[in-house]
Design an enzyme around this catalytic site. Sequence first.
Site, mmCIF file in Angstrom:
data_model
loop_
_atom_site.group_PDB
_atom_site.id
_atom_site.type_symbol
_atom_site.label_atom_id
_atom_site.label_comp_id
_atom_site.label_asym_id
_atom_site.label_seq_id
_atom_site.Cartn_x
_atom_site.Cartn_y
_atom_site.Cartn_z
ATOM 1 N N ASP A 71 2.006 2.250 -6.755
ATOM 2 C CA ASP A 71 1.771 3.253 -7.088
ATOM 3 C C ASP A 71 3.078 4.604 -7.079
ATOM 4 O OD1 ASP A 71 2.029 2.354 -4.579
ATOM 5 O OD2 ASP A 71 1.717 4.429 -3.400
ATOM 6 N N GLU A 133 0.283 2.320 -1.465
ATOM 7 C CA GLU A 133 1.532 2.557 -0.922
ATOM 8 C C GLU A 133 1.829 3.939 -0.357
ATOM 9 O OE1 GLU A 133 5.667 2.181 1.240
ATOM 10 O OE2 GLU A 133 4.349 3.190 -0.700
#
Length: 374
Positions: A71, A133
């Site tokens: 991400d 994250e």
Amino acid sequence: MDVFDILDRLVAFPSVAGKPNGDIAGWIEAHLAEQGAKVTLLPGPEGDRFNLFATIGPAEVPGYILSGHMDVVPAGEPQWSSAPFSLRRESERLYGRGTTDMKGFLAAALAAVPALVRLRLARPIHLAFSYDEEIGCRGVPHLIAGLPELCAKPLGVIVGEPSGMRAVRGHKGKAAARVIISGRSGHSSRPDLGLNAIHAMSDVLSAAVSEAERLMHGPSDPTFEPAYSSLQAGVIAGGQSVNIIPDSCTLDLEARAIPGIEPAGLLTPVKARAEALAAQGYVVEWKPISAYPALSLPQDSALAGLLRELTGEAPLAAVSYGTEAGLYQGSGLDAIICGPGDIGRAHKPDEYILAGELAACQQMIEALGARCAA
């Protein structure tokens, strides 16, 4: 595909944290399967997001994990010089959202896989790619929980966050929370008939400021900058109009703790002040947002020694930013940070990574592979 081709494909996926990531996870899964790796997609509880775990070599033998997240943060800033989800190269610089944080590391790891496969590793190298994250390390705990079913207990975890290819042994832990205060609305000319949520939140904000000032006096750890734990109010919102008694106010807080201190515990005095407002008629909600522990890998650990040999430099004691490495260490695995790029380029317009940094990372991974083949 070389590392630049792979990075180009990865950047093209707008894999913003908090959104479905099946497209990027599926592409990586297919790419690794073509190279001969054993790949497992691990759905998260959200149902539309996936962690990915891949193994090159014998999974039943202890080896090493290369860890990264798929991400990225949003790229809505108007200052971008080009489309953020389209890789643009200018000489040594490769621009795009996530190039440094941290698709550059993912690309280097994926580019090294053919060489690792050819080595016929005696000890495995695993790729552990997580989701979300950037909004509190939400995906990797599910991946870590599944590791006993996927491989023998690893010898160590290398988390490829941008560190200039200098290994790092430590970082602070973090906890973030949101407090929501609900009062009672009304006309501002009759404050006696309402409950002003913004005024009530001033008590909570005052507690946060007091705790932040107290923490500056210790305990301290000189390996960090600043050397003490910290606390801050990051976002506050409330009210509709100046002549309406605000019936709701929201405050987001975070605490960053040096090793040995529980991050969430630093927020406890603020939480107590917030909950005390219930006695005045307010409804108070305290919602944890995210948390991860500090990282503190001993200087004389085998993993620190390995990274010293692979990079040619002694690992740094600590950095100010946080990573998933603390969660791996909290699960009983040695973990260290080492990846391409500079954290100072992350989370801003025209994020970039250098071609030489990608090459250095790929070389380090292939050198690790050579050791695992010996």
